[in-house]
Design a protein around this motif. Sequence first.
Motif, mmCIF file in Angstrom:
data_model
loop_
_atom_site.group_PDB
_atom_site.id
_atom_site.type_symbol
_atom_site.label_atom_id
_atom_site.label_comp_id
_atom_site.label_asym_id
_atom_site.label_seq_id
_atom_site.Cartn_x
_atom_site.Cartn_y
_atom_site.Cartn_z
ATOM 1 N N GLU A 59 4.985 0.941 -7.013
ATOM 2 C CA GLU A 59 4.733 0.919 -5.566
ATOM 3 C C GLU A 59 5.858 0.277 -4.765
ATOM 4 O O GLU A 59 5.983 0.521 -3.562
ATOM 5 C CB GLU A 59 3.420 0.194 -5.279
ATOM 6 C CG GLU A 59 2.172 0.985 -5.614
ATOM 7 C CD GLU A 59 1.882 1.020 -7.108
ATOM 8 O OE1 GLU A 59 0.973 1.764 -7.512
ATOM 9 O OE2 GLU A 59 2.569 0.305 -7.876
ATOM 10 N N PRO B 121 -7.738 -8.327 0.046
ATOM 11 C CA PRO B 121 -7.779 -6.913 -0.330
ATOM 12 C C PRO B 121 -9.099 -6.587 -1.031
ATOM 13 O O PRO B 121 -9.689 -7.444 -1.704
ATOM 14 C CB PRO B 121 -6.586 -6.769 -1.288
ATOM 15 C CG PRO B 121 -5.650 -7.874 -0.888
ATOM 16 C CD PRO B 121 -6.553 -9.012 -0.494
ATOM 17 N N THR B 122 -9.542 -5.361 -0.892
ATOM 18 C CA THR B 122 -10.849 -4.972 -1.431
ATOM 19 C C THR B 122 -10.935 -5.126 -2.942
ATOM 20 O O THR B 122 -12.023 -5.351 -3.482
ATOM 21 C CB THR B 122 -11.172 -3.514 -1.059
ATOM 22 O OG1 THR B 122 -10.107 -2.663 -1.517
ATOM 23 C CG2 THR B 122 -11.326 -3.357 0.440
ATOM 24 N N TRP B 123 -9.827 -5.012 -3.658
ATOM 25 C CA TRP B 123 -9.865 -5.028 -5.118
ATOM 26 C C TRP B 123 -9.646 -6.423 -5.715
ATOM 27 O O TRP B 123 -9.667 -6.584 -6.936
ATOM 28 C CB TRP B 123 -8.850 -4.049 -5.692
ATOM 29 C CG TRP B 123 -7.419 -4.361 -5.368
ATOM 30 C CD1 TRP B 123 -6.538 -5.093 -6.105
ATOM 31 C CD2 TRP B 123 -6.699 -3.924 -4.210
ATOM 32 N NE1 TRP B 123 -5.319 -5.144 -5.480
ATOM 33 C CE2 TRP B 123 -5.383 -4.434 -4.320
ATOM 34 C CE3 TRP B 123 -7.040 -3.141 -3.091
ATOM 35 C CZ2 TRP B 123 -4.413 -4.199 -3.350
ATOM 36 C CZ3 TRP B 123 -6.064 -2.912 -2.125
ATOM 37 C CH2 TRP B 123 -4.772 -3.428 -2.258
ATOM 38 N N ARG C 221 1.411 -2.181 6.181
ATOM 39 C CA ARG C 221 0.801 -1.318 5.180
ATOM 40 C C ARG C 221 0.547 -2.129 3.919
ATOM 41 O O ARG C 221 1.333 -2.995 3.553
ATOM 42 C CB ARG C 221 1.732 -0.137 4.884
ATOM 43 C CG ARG C 221 1.227 0.835 3.830
ATOM 44 C CD ARG C 221 1.953 2.161 3.957
ATOM 45 N NE ARG C 221 3.387 2.054 3.834
ATOM 46 C CZ ARG C 221 4.064 2.238 2.692
ATOM 47 N NH1 ARG C 221 3.398 2.507 1.571
ATOM 48 N NH2 ARG C 221 5.380 2.164 2.670
ATOM 49 N N VAL C 222 -0.570 -1.846 3.252
ATOM 50 C CA VAL C 222 -0.939 -2.578 2.047
ATOM 51 C C VAL C 222 -0.551 -1.762 0.817
ATOM 52 O O VAL C 222 -0.883 -0.574 0.713
ATOM 53 C CB VAL C 222 -2.452 -2.871 2.030
ATOM 54 C CG1 VAL C 222 -2.831 -3.646 0.771
ATOM 55 C CG2 VAL C 222 -2.849 -3.656 3.277
ATOM 56 N N LEU C 223 0.153 -2.386 -0.102
ATOM 57 C CA LEU C 223 0.542 -1.759 -1.359
ATOM 58 C C LEU C 223 -0.299 -2.355 -2.481
ATOM 59 O O LEU C 223 -0.310 -3.579 -2.662
ATOM 60 C CB LEU C 223 2.030 -1.985 -1.640
ATOM 61 C CG LEU C 223 3.005 -1.605 -0.527
ATOM 62 C CD1 LEU C 223 4.432 -1.975 -0.926
ATOM 63 C CD2 LEU C 223 2.902 -0.133 -0.196
ATOM 64 N N LYS C 224 -0.990 -1.493 -3.212
ATOM 65 C CA LYS C 224 -1.793 -1.970 -4.340
ATOM 66 C C LYS C 224 -0.886 -2.041 -5.569
ATOM 67 O O LYS C 224 -0.572 -1.036 -6.198
ATOM 68 C CB LYS C 224 -2.971 -1.022 -4.601
ATOM 69 C CG LYS C 224 -3.909 -1.506 -5.704
ATOM 70 C CD LYS C 224 -5.003 -0.491 -5.999
ATOM 71 C CE LYS C 224 -6.017 -0.412 -4.873
ATOM 72 N NZ LYS C 224 -7.189 0.436 -5.268
ATOM 73 N N ALA D 104 -1.708 -7.537 -4.208
ATOM 74 C CA ALA D 104 -1.317 -6.638 -3.123
ATOM 75 C C ALA D 104 0.000 -7.130 -2.534
ATOM 76 O O ALA D 104 0.347 -8.300 -2.634
ATOM 77 C CB ALA D 104 -2.382 -6.600 -2.037
ATOM 78 N N GLU E 111 -7.843 -2.683 2.899
ATOM 79 C CA GLU E 111 -7.397 -1.848 1.775
ATOM 80 C C GLU E 111 -6.078 -1.140 2.038
ATOM 81 O O GLU E 111 -5.167 -1.190 1.208
ATOM 82 C CB GLU E 111 -8.466 -0.821 1.416
ATOM 83 C CG GLU E 111 -8.130 -0.026 0.159
ATOM 84 C CD GLU E 111 -9.349 0.693 -0.396
ATOM 85 O OE1 GLU E 111 -9.232 1.241 -1.517
ATOM 86 O OE2 GLU E 111 -10.398 0.709 0.266
ATOM 87 N N THR E 112 -5.941 -0.453 3.145
ATOM 88 C CA THR E 112 -4.722 0.314 3.393
ATOM 89 C C THR E 112 -3.821 -0.312 4.436
ATOM 90 O O THR E 112 -2.622 -0.044 4.474
ATOM 91 C CB THR E 112 -5.066 1.744 3.828
ATOM 92 O OG1 THR E 112 -5.856 1.700 5.023
ATOM 93 C CG2 THR E 112 -5.832 2.475 2.734
ATOM 94 N N SER E 113 -4.400 -1.147 5.325
ATOM 95 C CA SER E 113 -3.601 -1.834 6.337
ATOM 96 C C SER E 113 -4.265 -3.167 6.647
ATOM 97 O O SER E 113 -5.475 -3.330 6.472
ATOM 98 C CB SER E 113 -3.472 -0.995 7.604
ATOM 99 O OG SER E 113 -4.746 -0.751 8.182
#
Length: 224
Positions: free
Chosen positions: A174, A94-96, A119-122, A132, A110-112
């Motif tokens: 989330e 994930p980007t973060w 789907r990606v959940l932060k 994630a 990031e989102t998928s």
Amino acid sequence: MPLKETQSSNGFREIDRWDGGVGWIAHPDEEMQRASHAISVDGDVWVIDPVDAPELDDLLAEYGEVAGVVVLLDRHMRDAEEIARRHDVPLYLPTWIRRSVTGIPVRRFETSLADTGFRVLKLFANPAWQEAALYDETTGTLVVPETVGTVDYFRTDRERLGVHPMIRLFPPDELRGLTPERILVGHGEGVFDSTAVTLADALDGSRRRYPSLLASTVRRFAPI
């Protein structure tokens, strides 16, 4: 029983098998019960937060060809780099999540997750905790590496699934309102029945049951 086994695995225990994937615990006797998973999407296998084990590649081959190795938590890489290198595939982060990786291709998402339908959940994105989760509404598969788990030290006596002790007072929103058919966790076996109710119960009772979990943890690790 060691908290976390640092030696190479002598053989894994298979968990969480369903039509679309499988899980395993590489060190069945360790207390942490680190669980890894492989999910098949159209013949591509996505390996998630893996701990390596002998004959693991034979298990993965039952579901297809490895397309990527995914890490969903900042605090560990487990054996993700080694497995990605062995299969000559990218490592997905994930980007973060602030991890540096050298010597193998890295794909940030990031989102998928690529074209998997997940789907990606932060869940957390702060200096102390970056995590994630993955959720596919179509197949009903939810993957949560650390926020919830089924091992004893995550749960009170009345829970099947518990929120991690360090975030019991502030579980992430989330995960609320999801209706998964299966919940795959990073510590312990997954949940495959009454999953939506079990997840809601874990989140709704997280703060209220914290004193009970804390007391049981003290009793568990107190010197005799």
